[in-house]
Design a protein around this motif. Sequence first.
Motif, PDB file in Angstrom:
ATOM      1  N   ARG A  13      -2.796  -2.929  -4.443  1.00  0.00           N
ATOM      2  CA  ARG A  13      -2.923  -3.814  -3.382  1.00  0.00           C
ATOM      3  C   ARG A  13      -2.483  -5.062  -3.982  1.00  0.00           C
ATOM      4  O   ARG A  13      -2.423  -5.599  -5.009  1.00  0.00           O
ATOM      5  N   ALA A  68      -2.392   3.411  -5.878  1.00  0.00           N
ATOM      6  CA  ALA A  68      -3.463   2.499  -4.935  1.00  0.00           C
ATOM      7  C   ALA A  68      -3.069   1.083  -5.509  1.00  0.00           C
ATOM      8  O   ALA A  68      -3.925   0.294  -6.006  1.00  0.00           O
ATOM      9  N   ALA A  94       0.750  -1.148  -0.102  1.00  0.00           N
ATOM     10  CA  ALA A  94      -0.100   0.048  -0.104  1.00  0.00           C
ATOM     11  C   ALA A  94       0.729   1.241   0.058  1.00  0.00           C
ATOM     12  O   ALA A  94       0.270   2.220  -0.302  1.00  0.00           O
TER      13      ALA A  94
END
Length: 302
Positions: free
Chosen positions: A191, A189, A178
């Motif tokens: 993940r 962003a 992250a």
Amino acid sequence: MAISRQQLAKELEPGLNALFGLEYQGYENQHLEIFDVENSDRAFEEEVMLAGFANASVKAEGAAVSFDTANESFTSRYTHETVALAFAITEEAIEDNLYDTVATRYTKALARSMANTKQIKGANILNNGFDSTNFPGGDNKALMADDHPSQAGTQTNELATPADLSETSIEQALIDIAAFTDERGLKIAARGVKMIIPSALQFTAERIMKSPARVGTADNDLNAIASKGMIPQGYVVNNYLTDTDAFFIKTDVPNGLKMFERAAIKTAMEGDFETGNVRYKARERYSFGFSDWRGIFGSPGA
């Protein structure tokens, strides 16, 4: 050298109950869980990392706007390899075999060898993922490194302290993912979407990923990894990973790990007029590699 009756002596005599050794099932296409597959029509493929702009600055009233420049960062190259294997059988061995069509049996074995080779080559990207000396990426660092260079400073896609697979190490890996930034230091962003593990860790992974409560504690705390769906695609086992302690988390960053298929597998058969031997060949061309290291996060284990 052709396979002759000498190598198939028992198959020329009556009385055999079974022929065995070529019926095993294989771990096929596990590379598809790791790599995004694209087609290629040239000898090699190159992909270039672009560095965009830094954060905007405040412009005072009446002052001129500041300018920034964009540029290319590093280049990743995928050089396709030709993978091939062949065998030949004498005319007499084909004629005198009493139990099976020799060609059919060994063409299946040929296909199995080709498939196994592809899995080994794909897994080798991760097996050598911590080796910057022999297997550098486009930025001259290993796939997993704590000092990937960028215009905003160095970045990491491995744990600061190598650790075995555990609830704590997964949580830290997801925190570090992250924190990824682009080449100019802007937050992205990113993940984790899928965990890739060797077969030795599948039971540990199952407990961590599926337990509603924390694993191995007397507390009744929630298992945050499971409840938040932090790794939505769960975990996959790759039976060709050689380090029984290492684990990897694939991210949703595009242009990470890739396989380019230059020529799909094809087989050929031809007979030799002079000897009567029949030859069989399988051949394909492909390459495995990686462009953006942000596409994966790893730990070699403690």
